[in-house]
Design a protein around this motif. Sequence first.
Motif, PDB file in Angstrom:
ATOM      1  N   THR A 190       0.823  -1.027   0.143  1.00 42.58           N
ATOM      2  CA  THR A 190      -0.112  -0.078  -0.152  1.00 42.58           C
ATOM      3  C   THR A 190       0.724   1.558   0.388  1.00 42.58           C
ATOM      4  OG1 THR A 190      -1.261  -1.415   1.272  1.00 42.58           O
ATOM      5  CG2 THR A 190      -1.835   0.904   1.378  1.00 42.58           C
ATOM      6  N   TYR A 193       2.453   1.605  -3.614  1.00 38.56           N
ATOM      7  CA  TYR A 193       1.416   1.941  -4.247  1.00 38.56           C
ATOM      8  C   TYR A 193       1.961   3.986  -4.396  1.00 38.56           C
ATOM      9  CZ  TYR A 193      -3.289   3.205  -6.369  1.00 38.56           C
ATOM     10  OH  TYR A 193      -4.096   3.459  -7.406  1.00 38.56           O
ATOM     11  N   ASN A 196       4.186   6.297  -5.146  1.00 41.38           N
ATOM     12  CA  ASN A 196       4.227   6.248  -6.839  1.00 41.38           C
ATOM     13  C   ASN A 196       3.801   6.486  -7.478  1.00 41.38           C
ATOM     14  OD1 ASN A 196       7.101   4.568  -6.333  1.00 41.38           O
ATOM     15  ND2 ASN A 196       5.549   2.329  -6.856  1.00 41.38           N
ATOM     16  N   TYR A 197       2.396   6.329  -6.849  1.00 43.13           N
ATOM     17  CA  TYR A 197       1.218   7.050  -7.617  1.00 43.13           C
ATOM     18  C   TYR A 197       0.525   8.329  -7.323  1.00 43.13           C
ATOM     19  CZ  TYR A 197      -3.658   6.670 -11.086  1.00 43.13           C
ATOM     20  OH  TYR A 197      -4.133   7.159 -11.790  1.00 43.13           O
ATOM     21  N   ILE A 227      -5.859  -2.012  -4.331  1.00 44.64           N
ATOM     22  CA  ILE A 227      -4.814  -1.781  -3.945  1.00 44.64           C
ATOM     23  C   ILE A 227      -3.141  -2.492  -4.569  1.00 44.64           C
ATOM     24  CG2 ILE A 227      -3.049  -1.179  -2.215  1.00 44.64           C
ATOM     25  CD1 ILE A 227      -5.311  -0.739  -0.153  1.00 44.64           C
ATOM     26  N   GLY A 230      -3.913  -1.765  -8.036  1.00 46.52           N
ATOM     27  CA  GLY A 230      -2.848  -0.779  -8.261  1.00 46.52           C
ATOM     28  C   GLY A 230      -1.791  -0.921  -8.677  1.00 46.52           C
ATOM     29  N   TYR A 231      -1.229  -1.360  -7.548  1.00 44.96           N
ATOM     30  CA  TYR A 231       0.437  -1.510  -7.248  1.00 44.96           C
ATOM     31  C   TYR A 231       0.972  -2.433  -9.066  1.00 44.96           C
ATOM     32  CZ  TYR A 231       4.835  -3.363  -5.989  1.00 44.96           C
ATOM     33  OH  TYR A 231       5.701  -4.419  -5.212  1.00 44.96           O
ATOM     34  N   THR A 234       0.766   0.304 -11.913  1.00 37.96           N
ATOM     35  CA  THR A 234       2.369   1.220 -11.858  1.00 37.96           C
ATOM     36  C   THR A 234       3.608   0.296 -11.886  1.00 37.96           C
ATOM     37  OG1 THR A 234       1.375   1.601  -9.428  1.00 37.96           O
ATOM     38  CG2 THR A 234      -0.327   2.535 -10.742  1.00 37.96           C
ATOM     39  N   SER A 235       3.800  -0.400 -11.129  1.00 37.85           N
ATOM     40  CA  SER A 235       5.126  -0.083 -10.990  1.00 37.85           C
ATOM     41  C   SER A 235       6.143  -0.680 -12.412  1.00 37.85           C
ATOM     42  CB  SER A 235       4.729  -1.660 -10.274  1.00 37.85           C
ATOM     43  OG  SER A 235       4.424  -1.497  -8.563  1.00 37.85           O
TER      44      SER A 235
END
Length: 804
Positions: A190, A193, A196-197, A227, A230-231, A234-235
């Motif tokens: 979490t 994420y 980074n985001y 979550i 999203g992780y 976007t990584s």
Amino acid sequence: MGRADERRARQRGGRRAAPRNRSSRAAAPPSRTEDVTAAEAATSAAAGGRAAARRSARKGAKGTKGEKGRIRRLFTWKKMLGTFLGLCVLVIGAFVALYITTPIPDTANADAQLQSNVYKYSDGTLVTRDGKLNRENVDLADVPEAVQHTFVAAENKTFYDDAGVDLRGTARGMLNTLMGKGAQGGSTITQQYVKNYYLTQEQTVTRKLKELVISLKLDREKSKNYILAGYINTSYYGRGAYGIQAAAQAYYRVDADKLTVEQGAYLAALLQAPSQYDWAVASENGKKLVQNRWNYVLNNMVEEKWLDKAERDAMEFPIPKEPKAAPGQEGQVGYLVDAANSELERQLVAQGVAESSKEAEAMVNAGGWNITLNIEKKKQKALERSVKEQLTSKLDKKKRSVDGDVQAGAVSVNPKTGAVVAMYGGVNYVEHYTNNATRTDYQPASTFKPVILAAAFDQGAETQDGDKITANTIYDGTSKRPVVGSDIGFAPENEDDVDYGDVTVQTAMNKSINSVFAQMGVDVGMDKVIQVAGDLGMDTEDLKAVPAQTLGTMGASPLQMAGVYATLDNHGKKVTPTLIKSAENSAHAVKPAEPIGEQVISREAADSVTSVLTGVVDDGTAQRSVRDNPLRKGQKVAGKTGTSDDNKSAWFTAYTPDLVTSVGLFGESAKPPHPQVTLTGATGLIPGKGRINGGGYPAQIWAAYTFGVSSKVTRFDLETDQGAAVQPPVTTSPSPSRSQEPSEEPSTEAPTTSAPPKTQTPSQTPTTQEPSEEPTTEEPSDEPTTGEPTTEEPENPLDPRLAQ
């Protein structure tokens, strides 16, 4: 009054009555009673003094106790507890206020919305723009559940049960930030994420507190699946891939829903260090690390009961497919971009802008950087043209499969500034992803010999006979001659098994005689040789100080070797080749690495090596391609050829006073997994005999490039009285080449009957005469010679006699 009465009187505190006649008392001598009384009075006075001292001490003690008492009253446990509770209330209050005033951002941060990086030549003209977003979000339902678990097992096993934060890890991170120690991990999925985001990579306590608050809120307001999706979407996974869909295509040419557990575990492992763990470009150590990480992920899955142990034990590491270049990266552009990005990432970490290489890579790939390279457009085009004209135009893999195995790499450096002014990474970035200019998996071979000589000169080394090693020292050049003085037996063969007999060090360098430099390395001490190699710029971290290293059996890149020779050219001052001239974005202006360092070997030692290396060009293995090149026009050159075992690599690294260039040819199979193979027979040379030597194509490429971009003839400014540049070399006649194999294997032990190497110095007086550049027209013989070469080109311009 009797004596008894007097004693009683004293005991009662009484006194004797004064005599009636004072005069008669004064005249009378003191009685014994009076003596006793005086003594007792003195004793009483002393006792009184001690009593006073005790009273004074008691007063002082009371004063000290008073001070301590005041301190105790000031720092009572109640007050301390109250202070602590007060601080806790303040911290909690501040956190509550921060929690209330910090919302979850509505949109992603600017860094998450990739921008282009702009790359320019040194004159400001555009090289390319790079950084187009390569991301395609997928629903978590489209990712196999077992693959989802690989990411949780890799990064945060408690993800499904925690509150979205790791308080201990966050506190440690804030403390490290305050103390300037950098990151030590501890973030949850979490938190990663959120950073980074929503946030940035900025290393401040404020950013870490915001990360903590938003993570807590996000965990309360969103599901774990939201979550996790999203992780993984976007990584950054390396190869320009953001998100699991782009990564699945980049590494395995499949969509995310077709990923296996083994492949998912590799992608999850990548997130720790995308560049270092990319199988296509990883070093041997990097490959071991990513395999260890892959095993760690799968073992955690077994531990969490997400994977059956028997199934896990049957799994094999999934080798990724070869990468494909992004559009716009054709030709040399992709090599320059990758090399610049790698250097920028190292500088971001070195200057404390990023905590780790992973964060640095993410910052570079987030875009927005304006990067000016040291690459000079004219020299870059000239280097590309020279490789094409001298080599690649002669390769035809349709006619000869070996031609498809030839890879070329080159780096050109200004020795006075350390600037990398030209780089050739391969025939085309979209066809061959690995940068041949920076790869370190091929042996530099005999281009390592100048390092041995530099160590000998710098250390003032002596031979086994106790004579100082100079350019004129005599050594035994017999092929397969066992070295003397080593605990490890070593008897290297000269190229073509030629016996040279007694030769000077100068001639040994000119002819690249292995047996001489093997003995010299032992004479100097291999530990000192390796130390000097590291000082000059080679990667020696894992090198063992054994005699076999004298043949250049370690790995090295053209970039490294250009730096080593640039340090020699720069009179012993360390030169670190630097590709980036400047780099900045809206938040940071990164200083380039300092290219010129301290004096790592003495000027006399460096200049002496340069002087000796001029002989390689004027009377050695590079003479036909360089000395007799019509474009030379008297330009002074120092350099060394190199050809590795089985002809898997061929090198020419050389320099003028103003330019250092290292050219390497590497045999790499065109078929996966691309093992190292021989270069012999390429371009139509006779198979089995047509060896590609350093004095052939590498030296031809070097000469066409260097003499083509040189605007004026320059001479070396040398502080030395030895070497080919200041005196003609002493030559001797070699013994004939052995025509038959020896009847028995050479001994691997130091000989007991052979004499140690001869070390006498020639009696002639060194002169300052320049070596003659007028060649003779004598037809070359079949045997190697030590006389002047001819000007006629042999039938095979890459005659194996010309080089090692």
